[in-house]
Every structure is written in C-alpha cells, then in structure tokens.
Design a protein around this motif. Sequence first.
Motif, PDB file in Angstrom:
ATOM      1  N   PRO A 177       0.126   6.944   3.273  1.00  0.00           N
ATOM      2  CA  PRO A 177      -1.169   7.110   2.660  1.00  0.00           C
ATOM      3  C   PRO A 177      -2.180   7.848   3.597  1.00  0.00           C
ATOM      4  N   ALA A 204       4.732   1.349   1.416  1.00  0.00           N
ATOM      5  CA  ALA A 204       3.488   2.105   2.153  1.00  0.00           C
ATOM      6  C   ALA A 204       2.656   0.781   2.740  1.00  0.00           C
ATOM      7  N   ALA A 205       2.550  -0.033   2.337  1.00  0.00           N
ATOM      8  CA  ALA A 205       1.633  -1.092   2.872  1.00  0.00           C
ATOM      9  C   ALA A 205       2.250  -1.807   4.262  1.00  0.00           C
ATOM     10  N   GLY A 228      -5.262  -2.029  -1.514  1.00  0.00           N
ATOM     11  CA  GLY A 228      -5.198  -2.428   0.005  1.00  0.00           C
ATOM     12  C   GLY A 228      -5.545  -1.033   0.701  1.00  0.00           C
ATOM     13  N   ALA A 278      -0.017  -0.884 -13.596  1.00  0.00           N
ATOM     14  CA  ALA A 278       0.660  -1.688 -12.817  1.00  0.00           C
ATOM     15  C   ALA A 278       0.103  -3.035 -11.970  1.00  0.00           C
ATOM     16  N   PHE A 279      -1.453  -2.674 -12.008  1.00  0.00           N
ATOM     17  CA  PHE A 279      -2.107  -3.659 -11.333  1.00  0.00           C
ATOM     18  C   PHE A 279      -3.068  -4.221 -12.395  1.00  0.00           C
ATOM     19  N   HIS A 335       8.113   8.754   0.630  1.00  0.00           N
ATOM     20  CA  HIS A 335       6.739   9.754   0.771  1.00  0.00           C
ATOM     21  C   HIS A 335       5.915   9.740   1.799  1.00  0.00           C
ATOM     22  N   HIS A 361       5.030  -0.711  -7.668  1.00  0.00           N
ATOM     23  CA  HIS A 361       5.154  -1.917  -6.847  1.00  0.00           C
ATOM     24  C   HIS A 361       5.952  -1.583  -5.765  1.00  0.00           C
ATOM     25  N   THR A 379      -0.939   8.690  -4.727  1.00  0.00           N
ATOM     26  CA  THR A 379      -0.387   9.467  -3.628  1.00  0.00           C
ATOM     27  C   THR A 379       1.024   8.943  -3.098  1.00  0.00           C
ATOM     28  N   ILE A 380       1.526   8.051  -3.538  1.00  0.00           N
ATOM     29  CA  ILE A 380       2.824   7.523  -2.795  1.00  0.00           C
ATOM     30  C   ILE A 380       3.934   7.250  -3.857  1.00  0.00           C
ATOM     31  N   VAL A 381       3.480   7.972  -5.039  1.00  0.00           N
ATOM     32  CA  VAL A 381       4.635   8.153  -6.078  1.00  0.00           C
ATOM     33  C   VAL A 381       4.792   9.628  -6.572  1.00  0.00           C
ATOM     34  N   THR A 382       6.095   9.612  -7.114  1.00  0.00           N
ATOM     35  CA  THR A 382       6.119  11.135  -7.588  1.00  0.00           C
ATOM     36  C   THR A 382       6.184  11.126  -8.942  1.00  0.00           C
ATOM     37  N   ILE A 385      -4.944   2.200  -0.137  1.00  0.00           N
ATOM     38  CA  ILE A 385      -4.018   3.138  -0.424  1.00  0.00           C
ATOM     39  C   ILE A 385      -4.329   3.820  -1.710  1.00  0.00           C
ATOM     40  N   ASP A 386      -4.283   4.968  -1.959  1.00  0.00           N
ATOM     41  CA  ASP A 386      -4.641   5.467  -3.136  1.00  0.00           C
ATOM     42  C   ASP A 386      -3.170   5.704  -3.628  1.00  0.00           C
ATOM     43  N   VAL A 387      -2.836   4.969  -4.592  1.00  0.00           N
ATOM     44  CA  VAL A 387      -1.354   4.593  -4.816  1.00  0.00           C
ATOM     45  C   VAL A 387      -0.779   5.907  -5.519  1.00  0.00           C
ATOM     46  N   ASN A 433       6.911   1.262  -4.134  1.00  0.00           N
ATOM     47  CA  ASN A 433       6.577   2.041  -3.225  1.00  0.00           C
ATOM     48  C   ASN A 433       5.054   1.576  -2.619  1.00  0.00           C
ATOM     49  N   PHE A 434       4.217   0.722  -3.351  1.00  0.00           N
ATOM     50  CA  PHE A 434       3.171   0.139  -2.819  1.00  0.00           C
ATOM     51  C   PHE A 434       3.441  -0.792  -1.510  1.00  0.00           C
TER      52      PHE A 434
END
Lengths: 239, 282
Positions: free
Chosen positions: A17, A127-128, B243, B262-263, A14, A121, B249-252, B245-247, A123-124
């Motif tokens: 961020p 990205a991190a 952290g 998840a958190f 993806h 998790h 936006t990084i998943v589909t 990051i808007d999580v 993908n996080f």
Amino acid sequence: MNTTHDDVSGAATHPEPARNRREFLRFAGLTGAAVAFAGCSSGSPELLAPASTPSGAVIGVDGSVTLDFSNELDVLNYAYALEQLEAAFYVQVVANASFGTTFAANEQRVLRDIRDHEVVHRNFFAAALGSNKIPNLTPKFGTINFANRTSVLETAKTFEDLGVSAYNGAARYLKSAEYLTLAGKIVSVEARHASTIRDILNPRSGDFAPTAFDLANTPQTVLTAAGPFIVESITVINT
Amino acid sequence: MSNSSDATRVLDSIDTEIAEQLLSRRAALARGASTTGVVMAGLRMGTVPAALAALSTSAFGQGGRLPTAVTGVLNFALRLEYLEFEFYNRGLAAARLIPAADRTIFTTIQTHENVHVEYLRTALGASARPKPTFDYTAGGGSGTGPFADVFTNYATFLAVAQAFEDTGVRAYKGQAPTLLPYKDVLQAALTIHSVEGRHAAEVRRLRGNFADNEPNQGWVTLALTDIPGTAAVYANEQNIMQGGIDVTTIVTGIAAKEVSEAFDEPLTMAEILAIVTPFIAA
C-alpha cells in the motif's frame, strides 16, 4: 459485476500500500522472514529447523503454524488465517460452474458480496502484517459440495458464526486500541453475514440471532472447528 | 487484566446469586416467559453466567466497585438498550402494526434487548441510571417529530428499527477502546455488539423484503441510507482507509462500495448521543 479475483488459496499478491505500513504497525525495525518461507521448498536445508518470525509465529517444516498470542501481531495473524479460509471458500463458491443455477438471484448477490468482503479482509490483514504475515494456507474443502445449495449455505453459516466467535474471543489479547477498533470494524460485518446466511436458510425465523449474547470462543475451540478445512495445522500459545 | 483462574473464581462465587437476581427480575417483565427462555438457554450454554461474571462488581476486587470508566460505558450502553427495548415492546403491543409473518423476528430482537437491559442493570447495580422517557417520533418530547407515525405505519417502524440497530453497532464499537483494560467486560460488550449487528442485518433485509438489493442488504454500503433524517447514523461509513492503508489499492476488481461494506465504522459517545437525543423526552 465483472470482477477478477485472486486464486483460491492466494493471499494478497498486490503491491504494498501507498501509505507506510510500518507506521501502522508501530513496530519500528520489524523486518520479517515469515514471507520467505512461504515460497521455499520443504527440502531446503534452512527449513530443517522451525523458524521464528518477527511476529512470534513459528512455521514448521511441514507448514504448521504456531501463533504466539503474547505478541498481538499473531492475534492479527490468527484473524488473517481465518479470513484466508473464508475468502478461499467464497471464491470457490462463486467460481463454481453451477453457481448461477444453484442459487436464487438474491442469494447470488449475497454470496458475491460476502466473497468481496472476505477477500478485502484477507488482503487487508496481509497488507497490514506485511513481512510479519504467516504463509498462505491451503484450504481443504473436500467435504463441501459446491454445487449443492444446502452444503454451501450450511458451511457458510458455520464459517460466519465461527468468525464472529473468534473475533469476540481474541479481542482480549489485543493491546492497542487501533487493532481493537479494526477487529471491531470487521467482526460486526461477519455478524451481518451470519445473520443473512442464517435467514436465507430459515427465512423470517429467529435463527438470524440465536442468542442474546454471541459466543466468544477461545482460539483453541475455533481452531478445532476450523482444522478440518485447513491442510496446515495451526496452534496458538500463550493464551 | 484478569486471567482464566480469576474468571473461574468469579464464576464460582457469583453464578448462583446473579442468576437468581436476573431470573427474579424477569417476573416484572411483561414478556417473562420468552426472556426466561433465552436466559435459561444462555445459562445452559454457559454464555450468560460468563458474561454476568465479567460485569459483576466482585470481578473488580475488594471494593466491589466498577471503575468509573466502566460504569460510564455501561450506563451509555444501558441508555441505548432501554431505547431499543421499549421501542420493540411498544411496537409489538401496537395493534395492526407488525404483520403476523414478521412477529417472530421482532419478538426475537425484543427478547434480546430485554436481556441486555437486565444484564446491564444487574452489572451496574446501584450505579444503574434510570430509564429515560422516550419520544419515538424523534420530537424531543413533542410527540410530533419526523417519525410521527412510528407506531401506526409499519414502514416508519422498520426505518426507526434499522436506525437504532445500526446505531447500536457503532456505539458499542466506539466504546471498545475504553474497555480495553477490562478484558472480561470488553469481551462481554463485544458479544452484545455482534448481536446488534445480526439484528441490524435482519431489519435492513426485511425493509427490502429480503430481495437483498442495495441499500437494503445486511451490510452498510458507503454512507447510503434510504431513511430521511438518518445521515448522522451512517456518517463516514464510506471510509476505505483502514490502518493507514487505502484498501481499494490492495484488491483487484473490488470497488470502493464493497470495500466500504467490509468495515463497519465506530462513532464516539458524543456522536451517538447527538443521534439519540431527539428520541429522549426527559
């Protein structure tokens, strides 16, 4: 729910961020080569020697990964490796043609949710870590019968308990409160997964929490257990 | 930061002594047999002495005194463990409250909370603060709080149990950064933290008769709660920013709901104490 997911082995593909990742990592100036190796063929001349990434991780010509725990980015890479494994497993579980007939309705809800959590998790961490992340790992699930309820649930139990013990054992190598808190946010969710899977396997027993203290396993113990499920070998140094 | 040789030395020096203390203290416990079982299982597995060694005062050098930051966190944890352990003791002792089919679940949790209490008391030694007097109706000592039927109505008992376990997870998580310099203590606390997460998931699912429908799944969806008066227990659990990051936006194809699940989010000591205070009579 009608969702689409990344392919089994695929880590995040993806866009970056919106917020500045470098600010999160707080390691100004770190630009990585690690990701470049993921897409290179093994015959490339520049890969004849092991390459060190900015994180401290070393990627061998055979894809083997050496993580340096004196660098806390590699502790995150360790978590990223385990989350890749879990995500790949649950993606395959839910994608199996017999998923809808192998599992009861509540079990399907549980497994779909866990798949989503593990993909989140994975993908996080991708990205991190950004350019500091290790390459995509290749899962090796030949011993798992994805059409068999017990095979899937027993494997899930193994992975979830292993994940809990891995985070508990790796926290001591983190140096920043931010990363420690992030790991803490994830490990208790893994514990919730472990409890749920264990209760599904042995309902209303005491198995959801077998001991008053969870394990805190060393990276070596965890990787020995995870090794049979990953093609690339992973080694942790400086623990 | 202690290294592995330090840990080994500590283990060698205190293992027997601490284990004996713990094992003799269990004689005073109402459910000594089951507690002993867990402790002995832990001793065999090596987890209990490792954890005890971590919290032993001898792990902190010549003075034998725990750092103030550590005693503060451990006494905070002890307060919460006391709250839980007496709650399950009283619930299991109440007539016609917990159905036979569910007693194994609660004796398991009760045993763990008892072990956690004994463990923290042993670690704190003379620094351990005494057990408060609790009011499980959340009436601050009046005995007529919102959970007035907590030991006569199973649904209320389960609701309070869930709130305690989810609070416990957030409490330990919130204290982890304070323990960061004390690696062995941190690790010991984390091995309790995840067990509280296991308890929470089991109680949450039990409340939904194990049908795994929201919000009675093992994980916390957004800040949803079906228990009146527990909004503070789930405050900010809908968070999707991690952290920076808007999580989402990084998943589909994964909604904010699942991202939030998840958190698990931490709470500060003050936030936890505000939740717990109505349950403390004195």
